[in-house]
Design an enzyme around this catalytic site. Structure first.
Site, mmCIF file in Angstrom:
data_model
loop_
_atom_site.group_PDB
_atom_site.id
_atom_site.type_symbol
_atom_site.label_atom_id
_atom_site.label_comp_id
_atom_site.label_asym_id
_atom_site.label_seq_id
_atom_site.Cartn_x
_atom_site.Cartn_y
_atom_site.Cartn_z
ATOM 1 N N GLU A 17 -8.058 -4.789 5.706
ATOM 2 C CA GLU A 17 -7.959 -4.499 4.273
ATOM 3 C C GLU A 17 -6.825 -5.297 3.630
ATOM 4 O OE1 GLU A 17 -8.357 -0.377 5.670
ATOM 5 O OE2 GLU A 17 -9.198 0.047 3.697
ATOM 6 N N GLY A 71 -10.152 8.569 8.339
ATOM 7 C CA GLY A 71 -11.107 8.796 7.244
ATOM 8 C C GLY A 71 -12.326 7.948 7.546
ATOM 9 N N ASN A 103 0.870 -1.186 0.000
ATOM 10 C CA ASN A 103 0.000 0.000 0.000
ATOM 11 C C ASN A 103 0.906 1.236 0.000
ATOM 12 O OD1 ASN A 103 -1.771 2.051 0.535
ATOM 13 N ND2 ASN A 103 -2.609 1.162 2.417
ATOM 14 N N PHE A 148 -9.214 10.792 17.844
ATOM 15 C CA PHE A 148 -10.405 10.718 18.697
ATOM 16 C C PHE A 148 -10.075 10.429 20.161
ATOM 17 C CE2 PHE A 148 -14.194 11.200 16.068
ATOM 18 C CZ PHE A 148 -13.592 11.311 14.827
ATOM 19 N N HIS A 191 -12.884 3.302 0.515
ATOM 20 C CA HIS A 191 -12.874 2.274 1.576
ATOM 21 C C HIS A 191 -13.588 0.996 1.120
ATOM 22 C CE1 HIS A 191 -12.784 5.700 4.794
ATOM 23 N NE2 HIS A 191 -11.557 5.272 4.583
ATOM 24 N N LYS A 223 3.380 0.773 3.029
ATOM 25 C CA LYS A 223 3.047 -0.208 4.066
ATOM 26 C C LYS A 223 3.041 -1.578 3.412
ATOM 27 C CE LYS A 223 -0.514 2.293 5.946
ATOM 28 N NZ LYS A 223 -1.841 2.464 6.382
ATOM 29 N N ARG A 278 -10.853 16.044 7.406
ATOM 30 C CA ARG A 278 -11.646 16.414 6.218
ATOM 31 C C ARG A 278 -13.018 16.930 6.628
ATOM 32 N NH1 ARG A 278 -10.643 10.773 3.928
ATOM 33 N NH2 ARG A 278 -8.493 10.858 3.201
ATOM 34 N N ARG A 289 -2.779 -2.166 -3.223
ATOM 35 C CA ARG A 289 -3.941 -1.301 -3.019
ATOM 36 C C ARG A 289 -3.831 -0.149 -4.020
ATOM 37 N NH1 ARG A 289 -4.806 3.542 1.040
ATOM 38 N NH2 ARG A 289 -7.007 3.872 0.627
ATOM 39 N N GLY A 307 -10.618 2.287 13.206
ATOM 40 C CA GLY A 307 -10.094 2.745 14.504
ATOM 41 C C GLY A 307 -11.140 3.165 15.516
ATOM 42 N N ASN A 357 -12.991 0.653 18.383
ATOM 43 C CA ASN A 357 -12.417 0.896 19.720
ATOM 44 C C ASN A 357 -13.161 1.863 20.621
ATOM 45 O OD1 ASN A 357 -9.926 -0.709 19.511
ATOM 46 N ND2 ASN A 357 -9.524 0.672 17.800
HETATM 47 P P1 AMP Z 1 -7.918 4.351 11.465
HETATM 48 O O1 AMP Z 1 -7.891 5.455 10.456
HETATM 49 O O2 AMP Z 1 -8.920 3.271 11.151
HETATM 50 O O3 AMP Z 1 -6.545 3.798 11.780
HETATM 51 O O4 AMP Z 1 -8.437 5.007 12.830
HETATM 52 C C1 AMP Z 1 -7.701 5.968 13.505
HETATM 53 C C2 AMP Z 1 -8.577 6.644 14.530
HETATM 54 O O5 AMP Z 1 -9.052 5.667 15.484
HETATM 55 C C3 AMP Z 1 -7.827 7.705 15.337
HETATM 56 O O6 AMP Z 1 -8.566 8.910 15.354
HETATM 57 C C4 AMP Z 1 -7.804 7.117 16.737
HETATM 58 O O7 AMP Z 1 -7.891 8.103 17.698
HETATM 59 C C5 AMP Z 1 -9.036 6.255 16.770
HETATM 60 N N1 AMP Z 1 -8.928 5.296 17.861
HETATM 61 C C6 AMP Z 1 -8.074 4.275 18.000
HETATM 62 N N2 AMP Z 1 -8.241 3.687 19.212
HETATM 63 C C7 AMP Z 1 -9.212 4.364 19.858
HETATM 64 C C8 AMP Z 1 -9.840 4.266 21.151
HETATM 65 N N3 AMP Z 1 -9.485 3.330 22.021
HETATM 66 N N4 AMP Z 1 -10.810 5.149 21.466
HETATM 67 C C9 AMP Z 1 -11.174 6.115 20.591
HETATM 68 N N5 AMP Z 1 -10.628 6.260 19.380
HETATM 69 C C10 AMP Z 1 -9.664 5.405 19.007
#
Ligand code: AMP
Length: 396
Positions: A383, A212, A7, A284, A180, A14, A241, A91, A330, A334
């Site tokens: 993915e 995203g 990717n 987040f 996605h 990656k 975004r 990808r 993410g 989570n």
């Molecule tokens: P991704 O783009 O799928 O890798 O997701 C990244 C996002 O997931 C980031 O904004 C992280 O803050 C959020 N994230 C990961 N772990 C947690 C968690 N335990 N609680 C809240 N947000 C999370």
């Protein structure tokens, strides 16, 4: 059969080497700062210690040379030689209207990916560099392109044509493409398994909530509608975004701030979303931590949450029936509190989480209450595995 999944970003690469006999990751890594000072690879063969390789990498070809050397290194590698890698899956972000499925890469496919640079000027060029580097370094190994957009090519015309003069679709292919796709497809297949239904018979709302974010309405296992559009900017408010925006705001700000289209693009893609609202972070976890103290951090979370709800509600109301609502990526996998508050605001359509079941992170699990109008699941996305599966399917 071992498959290398690649990717490529503009300055990153990656990779994962996956043994498809058991779908286990053998090695994985990340190359950063390709073409800039401080290039490095973080490589990990599963079961061995992670290594960091710091060496100048002027382009993706040099990066890939070092990745292949790491994967086959006698001390920290995963395989003895490149002969043990039977195929490569790439990808590719934008397949435009040319690809509704993954394909084995040949000259014609490369030409089509190149033609789509016009609609994905930021994304496709690094993907092309990765493919070219692999073709040079692994000459006889089949390579497959897996497109982020392909899964959404099943959307009906009414869901992908914008209310612009139709000639802009004809002249410039301006339409909703959706992104996605690999993730929405992966969780669709997993959800079908969990629901014990054939994948081509499930109706779902899949919520990929990460840095995203996008939501898709899945009808009979196929993408029927999705929130991202011509580019990944449309729909939900994201890490950086804007998501949906009155288009009149764009020329207004450009005029007031004397901005070029490039500067505007950066503002919309990199400085907006929950980062722009909060002024705190695009992450987040940081926002959840700051929310008690900073009004704008709480506001960013509220705006994110309310847009997710709005789209779930809209899709729910317009689909015949819904077999499941899926949270992934993410935030979706989570953030226990984010999932709870999104669903709390949808009680009018009978959705309900079970607080105990919802107390889960990064694990496939049903989280809905017994009396929820529709099952709700957390399903971790993968993915890379999806790319490897598609690559296996085409090359085995
Ligand atoms: P991704 O783009 O799928 O890798 O997701 C990244 C996002 O997931 C980031 O904004 C992280 O803050 C959020 N994230 C990961 N772990 C947690 C968690 N335990 N609680 C809240 N947000 C999370």
């Amino acid at each position: 059969m071992n498959i290398l999944v690649i990717n490529c970003g503009s300055s990153s690469l990656k990779y994962q080497l996956i043994d498809m006999n058991n779908e286990k990751v053998l090695a994985k890594g990340l190359v950063e700062r390709i073409g800039i000072d401080g290039s490095q690879i973080k490589h990990e063969t599963i079961g061995k210690e992670e290594v960091k390789i710091q060496e100048p990498m002027k382009d993706h070809k040099r990066a890939l040379e070092l990745v292949l050397a790491s994967v086959t290194d006698k001390d920290y590698g995963a395989v003895a030689s490149l002969d043990e890698i039977q195929a490569v899956g790439h990808r590719v972000v934008h397949g435009g209207e040319s690809f509704a499925d993954s394909v084995i890469i040949d000259d014609e496919v490369m030409k089509a990916i190149n033609d789509n640079v016009e609609v994905a000027p930021l994304h496709n060029p690094p993907n092309i560099m990765g493919i070219e580097a692999c073709s040079e370094l692994m000459k006889d190994v089949p390579q497959v392109a897996v497109f982020d957009t392909a899964f959404h090519q099943t959307m009906p015309e009414k869901n992908y044509i914008y209310a612009l003069p139709y000639e802009y679709y004809q002249k410039y292919k301006i339409r909703r493409y959706g992104f996605h796709g690999t993730s929405h497809k992966y969780v669709t297949e997993k959800a079908a398994e969990m629901l014990n239904k054939p994948a081509d018979q499930v109706n779902l709302i899949t919520c990929h909530l990460g840095n995203g974010s996008s939501i898709s309405a899945i009808v009979n296992g196929k993408s029927y509608d999705t929130t991202m559009g011509f580019t990944p900017l449309e729909g939900l408010a994201m890490g950086t975004r804007t998501g949906d925006l009155d288009p009149a705001i764009i020329p207004f700000i450009m005029d007031k701030e004397n901005m070029t289209p490039d500067q505007m693009n950066t503002l919309l893609n990199k400085k907006s979303g929950v980062l722009g609202i909060s002024g705190v972070s695009s992450d987040f976890r940081d926002l959840e931590e700051a929310a008690g103290k900073e009004h704008r951090a709480q506001l960013a979370l509220d705006i994110f949450e309310s847009r997710v709800r709005k789209y779930i509600g809209a899709y729910y109301a317009t689909m015949d029936h819904v077999d499941g609502i899926i949270f992934t990526a993410g935030v979706g996998e989570n953030s226990i509190s984010m999932r709870a508050s999104i669903i709390e605001g949808l009680k009018n359509i009978g959705l309900k989480v079970d607080a105990e079941k919802n107390d889960v992170r990064g694990k496939a699990q049903e989280i809905s209450a017994e009396d929820s109008s529709c099952p709700i699941f957390v399903i971790p996305t993968n993915e890379e595995l999806m790319i490897a599966k598609e690559t296996l399917e085409l090359t085995k």
